[in-house]
Design an enzyme around this catalytic site. Structure first.
Site, PDB file in Angstrom:
ATOM      1  N   ARG A 298       0.820  -1.217   0.000  1.00  0.00           N
ATOM      2  CA  ARG A 298       0.000   0.000   0.000  1.00  0.00           C
ATOM      3  C   ARG A 298       0.849   1.259   0.000  1.00  0.00           C
ATOM      4  O   ARG A 298       0.475   2.273  -0.591  1.00  0.00           O
ATOM      5  CB  ARG A 298      -0.963  -0.009   1.200  1.00  0.00           C
TER       6      ARG A 298
ATOM      7  N   LYS B  69     -20.640 -17.674   0.861  1.00  0.00           N
ATOM      8  CA  LYS B  69     -22.069 -17.460   1.116  1.00  0.00           C
ATOM      9  C   LYS B  69     -22.746 -16.535   0.109  1.00  0.00           C
ATOM     10  O   LYS B  69     -22.229 -15.474  -0.223  1.00  0.00           O
ATOM     11  CB  LYS B  69     -22.251 -16.887   2.521  1.00  0.00           C
TER      12      LYS B  69
ATOM     13  N   GLY C  70     -10.060  -9.514  -1.032  1.00  0.00           N
ATOM     14  CA  GLY C  70      -8.922 -10.153  -0.363  1.00  0.00           C
ATOM     15  C   GLY C  70      -8.622 -11.564  -0.816  1.00  0.00           C
ATOM     16  O   GLY C  70      -7.497 -11.891  -1.204  1.00  0.00           O
TER      17      GLY C  70
ATOM     18  N   GLY D 243     -13.509  -3.557   0.498  1.00  0.00           N
ATOM     19  CA  GLY D 243     -14.890  -3.121   0.666  1.00  0.00           C
ATOM     20  C   GLY D 243     -15.351  -2.167  -0.415  1.00  0.00           C
ATOM     21  O   GLY D 243     -16.473  -2.266  -0.922  1.00  0.00           O
TER      22      GLY D 243
END
Length: 397
Positions: free
Chosen positions: A36, A198, A355, A378
């Protein structure tokens, strides 16, 4: 695009407040992965080259509006200094007020100032106008180079951008350009791979994608839920049986939108979840009662490769199987390698994020072959869900 880049800004002699992502992993007081940090260097160097003075705003961890010494950004200074080399890095013990003003006023021509963790102030996560004004008072221009924080309406990502001339930094620019090419105005046919455990965590994502893409390939545990929804038994496999009605609704919505959903036609099953477990390949409809589906089979992989070959754009989020352990990484590896080959040959634009996705593509050895890999978890997901990201929307204003 509506937002400006560094190329559109006059930075000569001006202080550029740059929102960056320095939320890096640490161990023993040292940065263990400087990715990063390395990704913000082009923005910092371009600002310096244009005669500007970069002042960095960033958060670290979740101190919840209190000063937590273990979450001080001061510990990131050595790694930032190493990445910038000949550029001096100074640190200010606050992101507003006296310490920040003093550090900025003392800046030389080849220097960067890193301000303390913005989340040490409770107003940061509340998008507080007073905190934003305190930060804005330090500079002349606001540059957002943290797409990974753009899905949050925080003082350093949203409110501050309303107070100063603003633009996207190089990393933000690359991210937005890649995402526009993938979903905004992509070359069709467009294929998307969505994997993971999921369905319930990716409802918005699936609902948006079936209206945007031509082919949706569903893998991982969520594929089992779709198989159950079609009356296929999956033994002891991970499946959300309470989500089968939702799965049927997604299948119907895809049909109405002209999107073809691809589920595994053959599966790799095992009786235990461990490295090197004995496994067998079976038709998707033939999972034994005492077995688990842990990967897509070779027939499914061949079909996915064909879809990729006939597509012009690919969006990838999530693995096709239990990629962490062999032999259940085979489908993810093979599909990723095919996507990498097609991208390298120039016939496919491939954008990936999340990720597990990044880890899977690194494991497959093809991360550097994709057109773009998003480092924003996100924010990347919310963008794929079709949501407006506050930190991006405000740049368009």
């Amino acid at each position: 695009m509506a937002w400006k880049s560094l190329d559109d800004m006059d930075l000569n002699g001006k202080v550029a407040l740059v929102r960056v992502d320095l939320n890096v992993p640490m161990s023993g007081g040292e940065v263990t992965d400087a990715t990063r940090i390395e990704r913000i260097i082009p923005t910092v160097r371009d600002i310096l080259a244009k005669g500007g003075k970069p002042v960095l705003l960033a958060h670290f961890g979740r101190p919840k509006g209190t000063v937590v010494p273990e979450m001080s950004l001061e510990q990131v200074v050595p790694a930032l200094q190493a990445a910038l080399g000949d550029v001096k890095v100074s640190f200010a013990s606050d992101c507003i007020g006296g310490p920040a003003k003093t550090a900025v006023a003392a800046m030389g021509g080849n220097e960067v100032v890193l301000l303390e963790n913005t989340r040490f102030h409770a107003g940061e996560e509340k998008n507080d106008a007073m905190l934003a004004a305190g930060m804005a008072a330090l500079g002349d221009v606001y540059v957002n180079d943290a797409f990974s924080a753009a899905h949050r309406a925080h003082a350093s990502t949203e409110a501050i951008a309303r107070l100063l001339p603003n633009c996207a930094g190089r990393l933000m620019q690359a991210e937005l350009t890649a995402l526009e090419a993938a979903l905004g105005s992509p070359a069709h046919p467009v294929a998307a791979v969505v994997g993971g455990a999921k369905v319930s965590t990716k409802l918005d994502l699936l609902g948006n994608l079936v209206t945007k893409v031509d082919h949706l390939i569903i893998g991982g545990g969520m594929a089992n839920t779709f198989l159950v929804a079609q009356g296929i038994e999956v033994g002891k496999s991970l499946a959300e049986r309470d989500m089968t009605e939702t799965a049927v609704e997604i299948l119907d919505k895809a049909k109405q939108s002209g999107c073809t959903i691809h589920l595994p036609s053959d599966i790799v099953v095992a009786r235990e979840f461990k490295e090197g477990a004995a496994s067998e390949v079976l038709p998707a409809s033939a999972c034994p009662e005492d077995a688990m589906i842990l990967d897509a089979g070779p027939e499914s992989v061949a079909h996915i490769a064909e879809v990729f070959t006939n597509s012009r754009t690919l969006i990838w989020n999530g693995p096709l199987g239990a990629f962490e352990i062999s032999p259940f990484d085979a489908a993810t590896n093979a599909a990723a390698q095919k996507a990498g080959d097609l991208t390298r040959d120039g016939s496919l634009v491939s954008v990936a994020g999340g990720g597990d996705t990044v880890a899977a593509l690194n494991k497959a050895g093809v991360a550097d072959q994709f057109t773009y890999i998003s480092s924003a978890g996100g924010a990347f997901l919310e963008w794929m869900e079709g949501k407006d990201l506050p930190g991006v929307a405000v740049l368009k204003g």
